[in-house]
Design an enzyme around this catalytic site. Structure first.
Site, PDB file in Angstrom:
ATOM      1  N   GLU A  68     -19.693  54.506 -12.103  1.00  0.00           N
ATOM      2  CA  GLU A  68     -19.774  55.911 -12.517  1.00  0.00           C
ATOM      3  C   GLU A  68     -18.388  56.560 -12.481  1.00  0.00           C
ATOM      4  O   GLU A  68     -17.639  56.410 -11.511  1.00  0.00           O
ATOM      5  CB  GLU A  68     -20.729  56.647 -11.576  1.00  0.00           C
ATOM      6  CG  GLU A  68     -20.972  58.108 -11.913  1.00  0.00           C
ATOM      7  CD  GLU A  68     -22.025  58.744 -11.019  1.00  0.00           C
ATOM      8  OE1 GLU A  68     -22.407  59.898 -11.278  1.00  0.00           O
ATOM      9  OE2 GLU A  68     -22.480  58.085 -10.051  1.00  0.00           O
ATOM     10  N   LYS A  90     -25.654  61.894 -18.059  1.00  0.00           N
ATOM     11  CA  LYS A  90     -26.512  61.877 -16.872  1.00  0.00           C
ATOM     12  C   LYS A  90     -27.464  63.073 -16.871  1.00  0.00           C
ATOM     13  O   LYS A  90     -27.038  64.220 -17.032  1.00  0.00           O
ATOM     14  CB  LYS A  90     -25.628  61.899 -15.618  1.00  0.00           C
ATOM     15  CG  LYS A  90     -26.360  61.679 -14.303  1.00  0.00           C
ATOM     16  CD  LYS A  90     -25.347  61.578 -13.170  1.00  0.00           C
ATOM     17  CE  LYS A  90     -26.017  61.235 -11.850  1.00  0.00           C
ATOM     18  NZ  LYS A  90     -25.010  61.077 -10.769  1.00  0.00           N
ATOM     19  N   CYS A 132     -26.576  56.377 -11.936  1.00  0.00           N
ATOM     20  CA  CYS A 132     -26.741  56.652 -10.506  1.00  0.00           C
ATOM     21  C   CYS A 132     -28.096  57.273 -10.160  1.00  0.00           C
ATOM     22  O   CYS A 132     -29.129  56.604 -10.233  1.00  0.00           O
ATOM     23  CB  CYS A 132     -25.574  57.519 -10.026  1.00  0.00           C
ATOM     24  SG  CYS A 132     -25.378  57.574  -8.224  1.00  0.00           S
TER      25      CYS A 132
END
Length: 265
Positions: A44, A113, A147
Site C-alpha cells: 500500500e 480504496k 488493506c
C-alpha cells in the site's frame, strides 16, 4: 492453462522518496522476472510511503502521472505486470489507490480504496466508490482491494461473484493486528474460493509499526508462500486448474441463498 507465478515485495521503501522507491521496485522486478514471475505486487502506498502526513497532497499524482510512466517502463523492461500503491489526485480529491500495469507497460486497472482506516487516512483521502475492479492477465482474472477493504467479507464475496481468481491486496498492516495476515486472509481465500495475495509494509514508519507477514493464500485456505517480518521478496504459484477443482469441491457460491441476506444491505 499454466500457473501465474506471482512475486510479493514486502518492503516499506523510503517514505517520501519516490525516486528511491521506484529504484527499489525496479530491482525487485528484475529479481522477480529472474525467478520466472509474471506479476509483482508491492505494498500500500509504496510509491510515496505510508506515514508521510501533510506531504500527501504534494506527492499525490494522477493515475496517468509520472509515477505511472516510470512503473510502465519498469514493467515493460522486465516483461511482467506490476501492481503499485500511490496517492491518486483527481482534481481536489486524493484517493488511496493502487494501479496494475501490464507486462507491455499498458495500464490495466486502477482501484481506489473504499474503506479508509483510522484518522490519518480519513484526514487525507476520499473513499472510493467501486468495490469490484478487475483485469485479466495470462487467463487469470485479477481483482484489486487495499488493506482494510479485505477485512469486510462483503468486499471479497463481491469479487468472488464477479469471477475474480486472484485478489491482490497491497496493505499497511500494523501491530497489533497481525492476526489479519495470519488468520483472516487464508479464511477469506477459502470462503470465497480464490487466491489472495496480501502484501505488507515492514518495520517502523512514523507512529506505525508494520508487521510484514505478506502471504499468498490458496482457495483451500493454505498459505502457499509467506514472508517473515523484514524486507523480503517471496514467490508463489496461482494454479488455475487447482482453483477450478477447489471450486467444484467447495460449492459455497452455488449453495448461497441470496434471498435470505437482504438485511445485510
Amino acid at each position: 492453462m499454466p500457473s501465474l507465478r506471482t512475486a510479493l515485495l514486502q518492503s516499506s521503501g523510503r517514505p517520501g522518496a519516490v525516486a528511491e522507491n521506484l529504484k527499489a521496485l525496479d530491482e525487485a522486478a528484475e529479481r522477480a522476472a529472474d525467478a520466472g514471475a509474471r506479476l509483482l505486487v508491492s505494498p500500500e502506498l509504496f510509491l510515496t510511503g505510508y506515514a508521510i502526513g501533510d506531504a500527501v497532497p504534494e506527492l499525490a499524482e494522477p493515475a496517468d502521472g509520472p509515477g505511472a510512466g516510470a512503473v510502465a517502463e519498469i514493467a515493460a523492461r522486465h516483461g511482467l505486470a506490476v501492481l503499485y500503491g500511490y496517492p491518486e489526485r483527481d482534481g481536489e480529491r486524493i484517493f488511496n489507490a493502487s494501479q496494475l500495469i501490464g507486462p507491455d507497460g499498458g495500464r490495466l486497472a486502477n482501484y481506489r480504496k473504499t474503506h479508509l482506516f483510522g484518522c490519518f487516512e480519513q484526514e487525507w483521502f476520499t473513499p472510493g466508490d467501486r468495490t469490484v475492479v478487475q483485469a485479466d492477465l495470462d487467463g487469470i482474472r485479477i481483482g484489486l482491494l487495499i488493506c482494510y477493504d479485505v477485512e469486510f467479507p462483503e468486499n471479497v464475496r463481491a469479487h468472488a461473484l464477479a469471477g475474480t481468481d486472484l485478489l491482490l491486496v497491497p496493505t499497511a498492516q500494523m501491530h497489533p493486528f497481525q492476526f489479519v495476515a495470519e488468520s483472516v486472509i487464508p479464511v477469506r481465500a477459502f470462503e470465497s474460493q480464490m487466491y489472495v495475495a496480501y502484501v505488507n509494509r515492514t518495520g517502523p514508519e512514523g507512529e506505525f509499526e508494520f508487521v510484514g507477514l505478506s502471504c499468498l493464500a490458496g482457495p483451500d485456505g493454505t498459505v502457499r508462500t509467506r514472508a517473515g517480518r523484514g524486507e523480503e521478496l517471496v514467490v508463489g504459484e496461482v494454479d488455475p486448474e487447482f482453483l477450478a477443482a477447489s471450486r467444484a469441491a467447495n460449492p459455497y457460491l452455488h449453495d448461497r441463498r441470496p434471498g435470505l441476506y437482504g438485511s445485510l444491505a
